[in-house]
Design an enzyme around this catalytic site. Structure first.
Site, PDB file in Angstrom:
ATOM      1  N   GLY A  58     -99.859  41.112  49.854  1.00 23.29           N
ATOM      2  CA  GLY A  58     -99.800  39.788  50.446  1.00 23.29           C
ATOM      3  C   GLY A  58    -100.094  39.837  51.931  1.00 23.29           C
ATOM      4  O   GLY A  58     -99.928  40.885  52.560  1.00 23.29           O
ATOM      5  N   GLN A 101    -100.551  37.116  60.556  1.00 21.92           N
ATOM      6  CA  GLN A 101    -100.683  38.576  60.669  1.00 21.92           C
ATOM      7  C   GLN A 101    -102.068  39.010  61.133  1.00 21.92           C
ATOM      8  O   GLN A 101    -102.273  40.160  61.505  1.00 21.92           O
ATOM      9  CB  GLN A 101    -100.363  39.242  59.322  1.00 21.92           C
ATOM     10  CG  GLN A 101     -98.898  39.130  58.927  1.00 21.92           C
ATOM     11  CD  GLN A 101     -98.644  39.811  57.588  1.00 21.92           C
ATOM     12  OE1 GLN A 101     -98.804  39.203  56.544  1.00 21.92           O
ATOM     13  NE2 GLN A 101     -98.287  41.080  57.635  1.00 21.92           N
ATOM     14  N   HIS A 143     -93.240  34.562  56.821  1.00 29.08           N
ATOM     15  CA  HIS A 143     -94.145  34.790  57.962  1.00 29.08           C
ATOM     16  C   HIS A 143     -94.574  33.474  58.607  1.00 29.08           C
ATOM     17  O   HIS A 143     -94.731  33.391  59.824  1.00 29.08           O
ATOM     18  CB  HIS A 143     -95.411  35.525  57.504  1.00 29.08           C
ATOM     19  CG  HIS A 143     -95.286  37.028  57.472  1.00 29.08           C
ATOM     20  ND1 HIS A 143     -94.938  37.764  58.579  1.00 29.08           N
ATOM     21  CD2 HIS A 143     -95.491  37.924  56.471  1.00 29.08           C
ATOM     22  CE1 HIS A 143     -94.922  39.063  58.247  1.00 29.08           C
ATOM     23  NE2 HIS A 143     -95.241  39.189  56.982  1.00 29.08           N
ATOM     24  N   CYS A 170     -94.379  45.741  54.686  1.00 28.16           N
ATOM     25  CA  CYS A 170     -95.195  44.709  55.337  1.00 28.16           C
ATOM     26  C   CYS A 170     -96.338  45.396  56.075  1.00 28.16           C
ATOM     27  O   CYS A 170     -96.129  46.398  56.748  1.00 28.16           O
ATOM     28  CB  CYS A 170     -94.319  43.935  56.318  1.00 28.16           C
ATOM     29  SG  CYS A 170     -95.199  42.663  57.235  1.00 28.16           S
ATOM     30  N   LEU A 171     -97.534  44.826  55.955  1.00 27.39           N
ATOM     31  CA  LEU A 171     -98.692  45.434  56.628  1.00 27.39           C
ATOM     32  C   LEU A 171     -98.534  45.399  58.150  1.00 27.39           C
ATOM     33  O   LEU A 171     -99.165  46.179  58.848  1.00 27.39           O
ATOM     34  CB  LEU A 171     -99.986  44.725  56.218  1.00 27.39           C
ATOM     35  CG  LEU A 171    -100.402  44.908  54.749  1.00 27.39           C
ATOM     36  CD1 LEU A 171    -101.725  44.211  54.485  1.00 27.39           C
ATOM     37  CD2 LEU A 171    -100.492  46.373  54.368  1.00 27.39           C
ATOM     38  N   HIS A 175     -91.759  36.455  50.924  1.00 27.34           N
ATOM     39  CA  HIS A 175     -92.069  37.271  52.104  1.00 27.34           C
ATOM     40  C   HIS A 175     -93.165  36.595  52.951  1.00 27.34           C
ATOM     41  O   HIS A 175     -93.026  36.457  54.173  1.00 27.34           O
ATOM     42  CB  HIS A 175     -92.517  38.665  51.640  1.00 27.34           C
ATOM     43  CG  HIS A 175     -92.941  39.589  52.747  1.00 27.34           C
ATOM     44  ND1 HIS A 175     -92.253  40.747  53.043  1.00 27.34           N
ATOM     45  CD2 HIS A 175     -93.984  39.539  53.606  1.00 27.34           C
ATOM     46  CE1 HIS A 175     -92.864  41.357  54.064  1.00 27.34           C
ATOM     47  NE2 HIS A 175     -93.921  40.651  54.416  1.00 27.34           N
ATOM     48  N   GLU A 176     -94.233  36.157  52.287  1.00 27.12           N
ATOM     49  CA  GLU A 176     -95.350  35.564  53.034  1.00 27.12           C
ATOM     50  C   GLU A 176     -94.985  34.200  53.604  1.00 27.12           C
ATOM     51  O   GLU A 176     -95.391  33.860  54.716  1.00 27.12           O
ATOM     52  CB  GLU A 176     -96.600  35.458  52.142  1.00 27.12           C
ATOM     53  CG  GLU A 176     -97.111  36.784  51.575  1.00 27.12           C
ATOM     54  CD  GLU A 176     -97.227  37.905  52.605  1.00 27.12           C
ATOM     55  OE1 GLU A 176     -97.481  37.619  53.787  1.00 27.12           O
ATOM     56  OE2 GLU A 176     -97.044  39.070  52.232  1.00 27.12           O
TER      57      GLU A 176
END
Ligand code: ZN
Length: 169
Positions: A46, A51, A134, A88-89, A130-131
């Protein structure tokens, strides 16, 4: 399509709230495509627009069932509970244990601004939560139970060697 530069933990933009998309345009469609490409390149499941430095309420997800582009996603229902590992990226080589709902229903729009409702359980529910966090400037690290853990770098290295793209050191 092109890869976008990721923003990493500590970058102030990651704690900002993203703005709703009022109208879809070619620039934002390209953004969504680039986000998917960037996510796949880093083996993520995701990614949120913030991000890659764009404060728009767009997320992309693929938990192995094909790509999802979600514009202006809103959590409509959530129930149950799952406790599991999350990464997380924007926080490379770290994971932590986070509690999330087991089941969610999310409403919003797809890339063409057609209304879209997605029901998710397990990993998909986790990725959606999670997304969407953000988009409100919330990092999973704020929700981790216990400490952040390092991802086994040995395993990562051998995986890269196998793929033939390990770049030395
Ligand atoms: Zn993340």
């Amino acid at each position: 399509m092109a890869l976008r530069d990721l923003r990493y933990d500590g970058d102030p933009i990651l704690s900002k709230k993203s703005h709703p998309v009022k109208e879809m345009n070619d620039r934002l469609k390209t953004l969504a495509d680039d986000m998917l490409e960037t996510m796949y390149a880093d083996q993520g499941v995701g990614l949120a627009a913030v991000q890659v430095g764009v404060l728009r309420r767009i997320i992309v997800i693929d938990v192995g069932e094909g790509p999802i582009v979600f514009v202006n996603p809103v959590l409509k229902e959530s129930d149950g509970e799952q406790v599991g590992q999350e990464g997380c990226l924007s926080v490379p080589n770290k994971v932590g244990i986070v509690k999330r709902p087991e089941h969610v229903i999310v409403e919003g729009f797809d890339k063409e601004m057609k209304p879209q409702t997605i029901e998710g359980t397990g990993l998909l529910a986790r990725a959606l939560c999670h997304e969407m966090d953000h988009l409100d400037g919330i990092m999973y690290t704020e929700k981790v139970e216990g400490d952040l853990m390092d991802v086994g770098s040995e395993e990562t290295e051998s995986e890269e060697l196998k793929n033939g793209d390990f770049d030395g050191e």
